[in-house]
Write a protein that holds these residues in place. Structure first.
Motif, PDB file in Angstrom:
ATOM      1  N   THR A  81       0.852  -1.186   0.000  1.00 35.84           N
ATOM      2  CA  THR A  81       0.000   0.000   0.000  1.00 35.84           C
ATOM      3  C   THR A  81       0.888   1.237   0.000  1.00 35.84           C
ATOM      4  O   THR A  81       1.888   1.292   0.709  1.00 35.84           O
ATOM      5  CB  THR A  81      -0.911   0.012   1.236  1.00 35.84           C
ATOM      6  OG1 THR A  81      -1.728  -1.157   1.195  1.00 35.84           O
ATOM      7  CG2 THR A  81      -1.785   1.254   1.278  1.00 35.84           C
ATOM      8  N   CYS A  82       0.497   2.213  -0.790  1.00 34.90           N
ATOM      9  CA  CYS A  82       1.251   3.455  -0.912  1.00 34.90           C
ATOM     10  C   CYS A  82       1.032   4.348   0.313  1.00 34.90           C
ATOM     11  O   CYS A  82      -0.008   4.282   0.965  1.00 34.90           O
ATOM     12  CB  CYS A  82       0.802   4.173  -2.176  1.00 34.90           C
ATOM     13  SG  CYS A  82       1.786   5.598  -2.574  1.00 34.90           S
ATOM     14  N   THR A 116      -3.186   0.457  -3.594  1.00 41.04           N
ATOM     15  CA  THR A 116      -2.231  -0.395  -4.314  1.00 41.04           C
ATOM     16  C   THR A 116      -2.474  -0.291  -5.815  1.00 41.04           C
ATOM     17  O   THR A 116      -2.230  -1.217  -6.568  1.00 41.04           O
ATOM     18  CB  THR A 116      -2.354  -1.867  -3.863  1.00 41.04           C
ATOM     19  OG1 THR A 116      -3.689  -2.299  -4.087  1.00 41.04           O
ATOM     20  CG2 THR A 116      -1.968  -2.033  -2.403  1.00 41.04           C
ATOM     21  N   ALA A 152       6.073   3.323   0.296  1.00 44.83           N
ATOM     22  CA  ALA A 152       5.085   2.459   0.953  1.00 44.83           C
ATOM     23  C   ALA A 152       4.658   3.068   2.282  1.00 44.83           C
ATOM     24  O   ALA A 152       5.414   3.812   2.919  1.00 44.83           O
ATOM     25  CB  ALA A 152       5.679   1.074   1.179  1.00 44.83           C
TER      26      ALA A 152
END
Length: 153
Positions: A81-82, A116, A152
């Motif tokens: 996940t960013c 994502t 991330a």
């Protein structure tokens, strides 16, 4: 590894007691429009390396059947996940799109905050604005190949 980051694994040297997070592996990227995903892939490969909070991604994708996709498309299923920071800071990269007619078009990748998924955008290179890559511009058999990095969460 030697030099400035001497003996990272032993918690000694300049880094002290902080260990670098490192992971590498594979993932299966996909192409989607809204909630519709491409149905069949001739190739669907991704590799990543994560060092700390930076994720380096390379991928190759060939769609055999778009299913019900129609509209602006994006990549999905990135390995992490960013971060929640703005898209212009968290990561970007380039990808080449090769169609059956051998037309080549450079497009840009922009990670979406706290997701994502990655937007695929075309620049007009004149006004600084961009538009999403529409499924009208790609055919079955189009090869997506590229690399990019992002932060991330």
């Amino acid at each position: 590894m030697s030099g400035i980051i001497n003996k990272v694994g032993s918690k000694s040297g300049i880094i002290g007691t902080t260990e670098l997070f490192y992971e590498s592996g594979t993932f299966s990227p996909g192409l989607q429009q809204g909630s519709n995903n491409a149905q069949v892939y001739a190739a669907r490969n991704g590799n990543y390396t994560r060092v700390g909070d930076i994720v380096f991604v390379t991928f190759e994708l060939v769609i055999s059947d778009f299913g019900s996709m129609s509209g602006t498309c994006r990549l999905y299923n990135m390995p992490f996940t960013c971060t929640s920071q703005t898209i212009y800071y968290i990561g970007a990269g380039l990808v080449m799109v090769f169609t059956e007619a051998d037309m080549q078009q450079a497009v840009r990748m922009q990670m979406n905050p706290s997701e994502t998924t990655v937007d695929i955008v075309r620049d007009n290179f004149k006004t600084g604005t961009h538009v999403g890559l529409h499924t009208d511009y790609i055919d079955t058999g189009t090869l997506f190949r590229g690399s990019f990095q992002y932060r991330a969460a």
